[in-house]
Design an enzyme around this catalytic site. Structure first.
Site, PDB file in Angstrom:
ATOM      1  CB  CYS A  91     -19.544  88.141  40.430  1.00 42.32           C
ATOM      2  SG  CYS A  91     -19.371  89.876  39.998  1.00 42.32           S
ATOM      3  CG  HIS A 151     -24.552  88.683  40.063  1.00 40.74           C
ATOM      4  ND1 HIS A 151     -24.081  88.671  41.322  1.00 40.74           N
ATOM      5  CD2 HIS A 151     -23.478  89.953  39.894  1.00 40.74           C
ATOM      6  CE1 HIS A 151     -22.683  89.278  42.141  1.00 40.74           C
ATOM      7  NE2 HIS A 151     -22.772  90.005  40.759  1.00 40.74           N
ATOM      8  CD  GLU A 174     -27.256  86.993  42.869  1.00 43.88           C
ATOM      9  OE1 GLU A 174     -26.500  88.428  43.134  1.00 43.88           O
ATOM     10  OE2 GLU A 174     -26.727  85.941  42.025  1.00 43.88           O
TER      11      GLU A 174
END
Length: 509
Positions: free
Chosen positions: A79, A167, A169
């Site tokens: 990001c 993202h 994660e």
């Protein structure tokens, strides 16, 4: 040294999640704020640049010297990290007219690119950004796109440097683990050798060397962190570890006796200290939540100090500090604003002239549990819900009295026992019963009652930073409420707390 992935924190709310996901791959990683990056040496195998609440256009946006990283080890920008690398390399980054937040799908991507190997076309990813990479630099090849974002991923030609706009994660990115494993294992070459067994072996060896046979004192709480820290230290120094378990009078029903018995069966050198009367005397007349916390903390320190001084030639104080505590103390924006003070023995080392040893300071809470299980710590201790240092003292709103403690202990025991019997205990991060300074009218038999209200709370979380209320079955809530009202004199109404954190905190005080 342990091979490490470095996570550089630009202030993203997801930074800890990146570290957790990497560690789930049995690869050690550490988080460093952007303004305190260590030298890149041979044990650092790769670097991940986090997202950020800032835009690359903000005057106070975080900046780093990329030349100290790029080309030395593989780099993955997430990001903001991706936008920053593109912008610094001469690419065109623009503020988006509409902030893109939520689910998206990778409509196009390069299956041959090592970062994306094994991912499937159309896979869902999670976006959270206000800037867009409009045109990457000439040597940046686009490797992934969504229906709305052309540059959802890039690879710098001739370098093991990558950027992604989404993202990986968060759980909403369905194949985020595949991407992270590609980066950490295939690109960075990490061996995935960081396991609980290896942690125990290396930590015990380090503790033996660090402590060199000197005496250590540790304040046990009955919780996961202090218990696992105690077992690690016991493996390293045996009877040179002196544990102190203080009964503040604010523990759960029968907890002092039960936990003390558990510790002794584990072979730990533990002294139990009954200080109930002292704590109740200290708390008399205090209603303010912060004053209660400080009074409990101060009294605990006094009792612990007195007991520790009875042990001759103690050189070390052990603490159950875990990694989120360490991260918080060196966060990008400095320590968080104090919402409420925390009860620990942090004030002891200076007063007692001791050195501090923190065997768990590199672990997240779930990793502490895994290490405990590896060492054979009982599931009752390892699987125990977090319990606040001030104990039931902050679950009795208003002034604390022995009578109120007795009422809450009985109600809390019924609540927790029902969670265990129903199989819900292990599905809950933390459960609490809270005695409110509110009385309500009720009827029992043919008599009017005017008694206290009890709130019960159950939340799900991974680390306590955020939490959502648990949707316990209505039948279970009804059973808990009925049993408490029928068996605990002084309570005639039970309510269920359905607040999430934020905006509410997990504890009421």
């Amino acid at each position: 040294m342990q091979e490490t992935i470095l996570v550089i924190d630009f202030g993203s709310q997801y930074t800890q999640l990146i570290a957790r996901r990497v560690r789930e791959l049995n690869v050690y990683c550490e988080i460093y704020p952007f303004n305190s990056i260590p030298e890149i040496d041979s044990h650092i195998k790769g670097v991940i640049l986090s997202g950020s609440p800032f835009s690359v256009f903000d005057e106070n946006a975080p900046i780093i010297d990329l030349s100290k990283i790029r080309g030395k080890v593989p780099v993955l920008g997430v990001c903001f990290g991706a936008q920053y690398m593109a912008s610094e390399s001469g690419g065109e980054v623009l503020r988006s007219e509409i902030r893109e937040y939520g689910r998206a799908n990778l409509t196009r991507f390069s299956e041959q690119n090592e970062l994306l190997t094994g991912m499937t076309k159309g896979t869902q990813v999670w976006m959270s950004h206000g800037d867009t990479i409009l045109a990457p630099p000439d040597n940046f090849e686009i490797i992934a796109s969504t229906g709305e974002v052309d540059v959802a991923g890039y690879h710098v030609k001739g370098e093991n440097t990558y950027g992604i706009q989404f993202h990986p994660e968060v759980y909403h990115t369905e194949e985020g683990k595949v991407l992270l494993e590609n980066f950490v294992v295939n690109i960075c070459g990490c061996s995935q050798s960081w396991t609980p067994d290896v942690f125990v072996e290396t930590t015990v060896a380090q503790l033996k060397e660090q402590l060199d046979g000197e005496k250590v004192v540790l304040g046990l709480s009955g919780g996961v962190d202090s218990s696992v820290a105690a077992v690690l230290l016991d493996k390293a120094i045996g009877d040179n570890l002196h544990c102190i378990f203080v009964d503040t009078g604010l523990l759960r029903k029968n907890e002092f006796e039960d936990v003390l018995d558990s510790y002794k069966h584990m072979g730990l050198n533990v002294k139990g200290v009954d200080a109930k009367v002292r704590f109740m005397k200290t708390l008399r007349g205090i209603s303010d939540p912060e004053k209660k916390r400080k009074a409990i903390g101060r009294t605990f320190i006094e009792v612990f100090d007195e007991e520790a001084n009875k042990i001759k030639q103690v050189k070390w104080l052990a603490q159950g500090t875990i990694y989120p505590d360490v991260i918080e103390s060196v966060s990008v924006n400095g320590p968080s604003v104090t919402i409420k003070s925390h009860h620990n023995v942090g004030g002891l080392p200076e007063k007692m002239h001791m050195k501090v040893v923190e065997p768990l300071k590199s672990l997240f809470k779930d990793e502490v549990r895994k290490v405990g299980r590896t060492m054979g710590v009982s599931e009752k201790l390892v699987g125990r819900h977090p319990f606040p240092g001030p104990g039931l003292g902050i679950r009795i709103l208003g002034e604390i009295t022995p009578g109120k403690v007795a009422i809450l202990q009985e109600a809390d025991a019924i609540y927790i026992n029902n969670l265990r019997k129903s199989g819900w205990y292990d599905k809950v991060w933390q459960a609490a019963a809270i005695l409110l300074p509110v009385q309500s009218v009720g009827v029992m038999g043919d008599e009017r009652t005017y008694e206290s209200v009890l709130a019960i709370r159950a939340v799900g979380s991974t680390d306590g930073m955020t939490a959502d209320w648990i949707h316990l079955p209505y039948e279970l809530l009804a059973k808990i409420s009925s049993e408490i009202i029928n068996k605990v004199k002084g309570i005639n109404r039970v309510v269920y707390d359905i607040s999430s954190k934020p905006p509410a905190t997990i504890e009421w005080e």
